[in-house]
Write an enzyme that holds these catalytic residues in place. Structure first.
Site, PDB file in Angstrom:
ATOM      1  N   GLY A 210       0.832  -1.212   0.000  1.00 53.65           N
ATOM      2  CA  GLY A 210       0.000   0.000   0.000  1.00 53.65           C
ATOM      3  C   GLY A 210       0.854   1.244   0.000  1.00 53.65           C
ATOM      4  N   ASN A 211       0.258   2.370   0.318  1.00 54.73           N
ATOM      5  CA  ASN A 211       1.032   3.610   0.411  1.00 54.73           C
ATOM      6  C   ASN A 211       0.417   4.508   1.477  1.00 54.73           C
ATOM      7  OD1 ASN A 211      -0.943   5.493  -0.891  1.00 54.73           O
ATOM      8  ND2 ASN A 211      -0.689   4.000  -2.546  1.00 54.73           N
ATOM      9  N   ARG A 212       1.014   5.658   1.673  1.00 53.70           N
ATOM     10  CA  ARG A 212       0.668   6.476   2.839  1.00 53.70           C
ATOM     11  C   ARG A 212      -0.478   7.468   2.581  1.00 53.70           C
ATOM     12  NH1 ARG A 212       5.665   9.449   4.184  1.00 53.70           N
ATOM     13  NH2 ARG A 212       4.421  10.184   5.935  1.00 53.70           N
ATOM     14  N   ALA A 277      -4.208   7.488  -4.727  1.00 57.53           N
ATOM     15  CA  ALA A 277      -2.835   7.030  -4.942  1.00 57.53           C
ATOM     16  C   ALA A 277      -2.923   5.529  -5.198  1.00 57.53           C
ATOM     17  CB  ALA A 277      -1.991   7.336  -3.722  1.00 57.53           C
TER      18      ALA A 277
END
Ligand code: CTP
Length: 415
Positions: A210-212, A277
């Site tokens: 995943g990402n932030r 994102a």
């Protein structure tokens, strides 16, 4: 503000609370600002302030009953005439009726026919305002798009003090003007799709790639579009943010699920803004059992490319434009850590979008998880706009301004 109210028709629904006397002041303020005001009183309201007061202030009869003019089907006509409707004070009882669709008097029957922006100004004792039933009813009404103004904290009837006091007349006048302004912009009556948040690409039942991203930028965009009178579908990856009012929220986990949700919604939409994102890669295979550090070789994680949703939308839009069938205005976001403009222009071309919002994600005050952002908005038509450090809400307004400027003026446009 006077300018935005001049010549507009305001429906003022008054329900039975002591603050009803302030609704008379609101009527006066609206009239002074140049609006025409049609007051409707519940039976309870008429116990506090007589219809003659409102008739005197507005120059129109203040209706109280459905049956006073039955052959003109009063509630339907009054609702059609309204540019904006404000219910002040809105008692707990009125909010409950509106939330479930009870239409047993003129005020509630007229509400049930409204298609214009609606403002609710609750006023009641703190205990009633904080009761879960009222909290739920207000949430339901807000989700459907009503703007809730107040209540304020202060003196209440009977010498009590606390939250529940009707918002000030000035605040109500400003909110009515703001609702009218938003509803007459180019986005009013349009349909838009916004994406938000990260995507989570599962590795096994407990782990993901995943990402932030927090989703804050996309949620701010959805809120702003709804405020401008647009019908909004928000497709979001996992976030801790609550559903914004007046927005249809579709919650997904992965890039593939986001694609499957976005593509059908984008067909026929006026604009698609992709603030999500999206993970560019996902694990090549999903392990149904948790990977064990000793039993499994987890040193290599094989990844495959995810579909590029924005690029797919760009291709579709290109095809539709070539066929002359029209396509949504497409907006992408580019999270960059360097060479912002160069990368942004490149992405704009590669993905075939109309606008790209380039934001730096390596600063402490901009990008992921914070409430502020700074950006460079690049247009396929060569435009370039630098947005200094602003709230994500303010950046959302800049983005929709740019979208509005690119919307074709067709029969769906309200402007
Ligand atoms: N995007 C998308 N689908 C993907 C990846 C990205 O729709 N699989 C969208 C994002 O929502 C965003 C824009 O594309 O609006 C830019 O995403 P970004 O990841 O910054 O761009 P990439 O093309 O992946 O470029 P790079 O990773 O090389 O910076």
């Amino acid at each position: 503000m006077a300018g935005s109210l001049a010549g507009r028709h305001v429906l003022l629904g008054v329900s039975g609370g002591i603050a009803a006397y302030k609704a008379a002041e609101l009527a006066r303020g609206l009239i002074k600002a140049g609006a025409t005001v049609q007051a409707l009183l519940t039976e309870g309201a008429a116990q506090f302030v007589g219809p003659a007061t409102f008739a005197g202030l507005t120059g129109r009869p203040a209706h109280t009953g459905v049956f006073t003019d039955a052959h003109h089907i009063l509630h339907v006509r009054l609702a059609r005439e309204a540019d904006v409707a404000v219910f002040a004070p809105a008692t707990a009882n009125l909010l409950a009726k509106l939330a479930v669709g009870v239409a047993d008097d003129l005020v509630t029957s007229t509400y049930a026919c409204l298609t214009c922006p609606v403002l609710l100004a609750p006023a009641m004792h703190t205990e009633m305002w904080q009761h879960q039933a009222t909290v739920d009813n207000v949430a339901t009404l807000a989700r459907r798009g009503a703007r809730v103004v107040g209540p304020d904290d202060g003196d209440l009837a009977g010498g009590d003090v606390g939250p529940g006091r009707l918002a000030s007349v000035d605040a109500l006048l400003a909110a009515v003007a703001e609702a009218l302004a938003a509803a007459s912009g180019a986005l009013a009556g349009r349909r838009v799709v916004v994406t938000a948040g990260p995507t989570h690409e599962p590795i096994d039942p407990v782990r993901f790639v995943g990402n932030r991203s927090s989703g804050k930028m996309g949620f701010a965009l959805a809120v702003e579009a709804a405020r401008r009178g647009s019908s909004v579908d928000l497709v979001t990856g996992p976030t801790s943010l609550a559903d914004p009012p007046g927005v249809r929220v579709h919650r997904v986990e992965t890039a593939v699920q986001m694609r499957d949700a976005v593509l059908p919604l984008a067909a026929g939409a006026d604009a698609v803004v992709k603030a999500a994102a999206v993970a560019d890669f996902r694990p090549a295979s999903y392990r149904a059992q948790k990977i064990k550090k000793d039993a499994d070789d987890a040193s290599q994680l094989e990844l495959v490319r995810n579909p590029d949703i924005l690029a797919e939308l760009g291709q579709l839009a290109g095809r539709h434009r070539a066929e002359g069938t029209g396509a949504p205005v497409l907006v992408g976001f580019a999270a960059e850590t360097d060479l912002e403009e160069e990368h942004g222009r490149d992405k704009l071309r590669r993905k075939g979008v109309d606008l790209i919002v380039v934001n730096r994600v390596d600063a402490v005050d901009a990008g992921f998880a914070v409430d502020t952002n700074r950006a460079l908005v690049l247009g396929a038509d060569g435009t370039r706009m630098e947005v200094p450090l602003v709230s994500k809400a303010a950046l959302a307004a800049v983005v929709w301004d740019a979208v509005e400027a690119r919307l074709p003026q067709d029969e769906t446009g309200a402007s």
